[in-house]
Write a protein that holds these residues in place. Structure first.
Motif, short mmCIF file in Angstrom:
data_model
loop_
_atom_site.label_atom_id
_atom_site.label_comp_id
_atom_site.label_asym_id
_atom_site.label_seq_id
_atom_site.Cartn_x
_atom_site.Cartn_y
_atom_site.Cartn_z
N GLU A 23 0.82 -1.22 0.00
CA GLU A 23 0.00 0.00 0.00
C GLU A 23 0.86 1.26 0.00
N LEU A 24 2.00 1.23 0.67
CA LEU A 24 2.85 2.40 0.75
C LEU A 24 4.08 2.30 -0.15
N ASN A 25 4.23 1.16 -0.83
CA ASN A 25 5.36 0.92 -1.72
C ASN A 25 6.70 1.10 -1.00
N ILE A 26 6.76 0.57 0.21
CA ILE A 26 7.97 0.59 1.02
C ILE A 26 8.51 -0.83 1.08
N SER A 27 9.80 -0.98 0.85
CA SER A 27 10.40 -2.31 0.92
C SER A 27 11.75 -2.25 1.60
N SER A 28 12.19 -3.40 2.05
CA SER A 28 13.49 -3.56 2.65
C SER A 28 13.89 -5.01 2.49
N PHE A 29 15.03 -5.40 3.02
CA PHE A 29 15.46 -6.79 2.81
C PHE A 29 16.27 -7.29 4.00
N GLY A 30 16.48 -8.60 4.02
CA GLY A 30 17.28 -9.21 5.06
C GLY A 30 17.79 -10.57 4.62
N GLU A 31 18.65 -11.15 5.44
CA GLU A 31 19.23 -12.45 5.11
C GLU A 31 18.27 -13.61 5.36
N ASP A 32 17.26 -13.39 6.21
CA ASP A 32 16.24 -14.41 6.46
C ASP A 32 14.89 -13.71 6.65
N ILE A 33 13.85 -14.49 6.84
CA ILE A 33 12.50 -13.92 6.94
C ILE A 33 12.39 -12.94 8.10
N GLU A 34 12.89 -13.34 9.26
CA GLU A 34 12.79 -12.47 10.44
C GLU A 34 13.57 -11.18 10.25
N ASP A 35 14.72 -11.26 9.63
CA ASP A 35 15.54 -10.08 9.35
C ASP A 35 14.82 -9.15 8.36
N ALA A 36 14.18 -9.72 7.34
CA ALA A 36 13.43 -8.91 6.38
C ALA A 36 12.23 -8.24 7.05
N ARG A 37 11.58 -8.96 7.94
CA ARG A 37 10.42 -8.41 8.68
C ARG A 37 10.87 -7.23 9.55
N ARG A 38 11.94 -7.43 10.29
CA ARG A 38 12.46 -6.38 11.17
C ARG A 38 12.91 -5.16 10.35
N SER A 39 13.58 -5.41 9.25
CA SER A 39 14.06 -4.34 8.38
C SER A 39 12.90 -3.54 7.78
N LEU A 40 11.83 -4.24 7.40
CA LEU A 40 10.66 -3.56 6.86
C LEU A 40 10.01 -2.69 7.92
N GLN A 41 9.89 -3.20 9.14
CA GLN A 41 9.30 -2.39 10.22
C GLN A 41 10.12 -1.13 10.47
N GLU A 42 11.44 -1.24 10.43
CA GLU A 42 12.30 -0.07 10.61
C GLU A 42 12.12 0.93 9.47
N ALA A 43 12.06 0.45 8.24
CA ALA A 43 11.89 1.33 7.09
C ALA A 43 10.54 2.04 7.15
N LEU A 44 9.49 1.30 7.51
CA LEU A 44 8.17 1.91 7.62
C LEU A 44 8.13 2.92 8.77
N GLY A 45 8.76 2.58 9.88
CA GLY A 45 8.80 3.50 11.01
C GLY A 45 9.45 4.81 10.63
N ALA A 46 10.57 4.74 9.93
CA ALA A 46 11.27 5.96 9.50
C ALA A 46 10.42 6.76 8.52
N PHE A 47 9.77 6.08 7.58
CA PHE A 47 8.92 6.76 6.60
C PHE A 47 7.76 7.47 7.28
N LEU A 48 7.06 6.75 8.17
CA LEU A 48 5.90 7.33 8.85
C LEU A 48 6.30 8.47 9.78
N GLU A 49 7.45 8.34 10.43
CA GLU A 49 7.93 9.42 11.29
C GLU A 49 8.21 10.67 10.48
N GLU A 50 8.82 10.51 9.32
CA GLU A 50 9.10 11.65 8.45
C GLU A 50 7.79 12.30 7.96
#
Length: 88
Positions: A23-50
């Motif tokens: 919906e927001l066209n925000i993506s991120s990546f990681g070495e495993d599923i949990e890392d990708a999930r955590r990375s996406l949450q951080e990217a979304l958090g930064a975007f929404l904060e901005e």
């Protein structure tokens, strides 16, 4: 910041896992599923904060189809979700 509940898709692309909030066209990546999930949450958090700092958070979320329910922003729920194909 208000609470935002978003849809996350995680898929494998080559050797990395990609997390995507379509919906927001925000993506991120990681070495495993949990890392990708955590990375996406951080990217979304930064975007929404901005967005919040710029005063555009509500506008951005509404344009992306989010609905506000009891102080929480929720991504829309599809009535039907399916894959379709078109041949030409």
């Amino acid at each position: 910041m208000r609470r935002v509940i978003f849809r996350a898709e995680i898929f494998k692309e080559g050797e990395v896992y990609v997390g995507l909030c379509p919906e927001l066209n925000i993506s991120s990546f990681g070495e495993d599923i949990e890392d990708a999930r955590r990375s996406l949450q951080e990217a979304l958090g930064a975007f929404l904060e901005e967005c919040e700092e710029m005063g555009t958070l509500e506008e951005v979320l509404e344009e992306a189809g989010f609905l506000q329910r009891e102080g929480t922003w929720v991504s829309r729920e599809p009535v039907v979700e399916e894959k379709m194909a078109i041949s030409r």
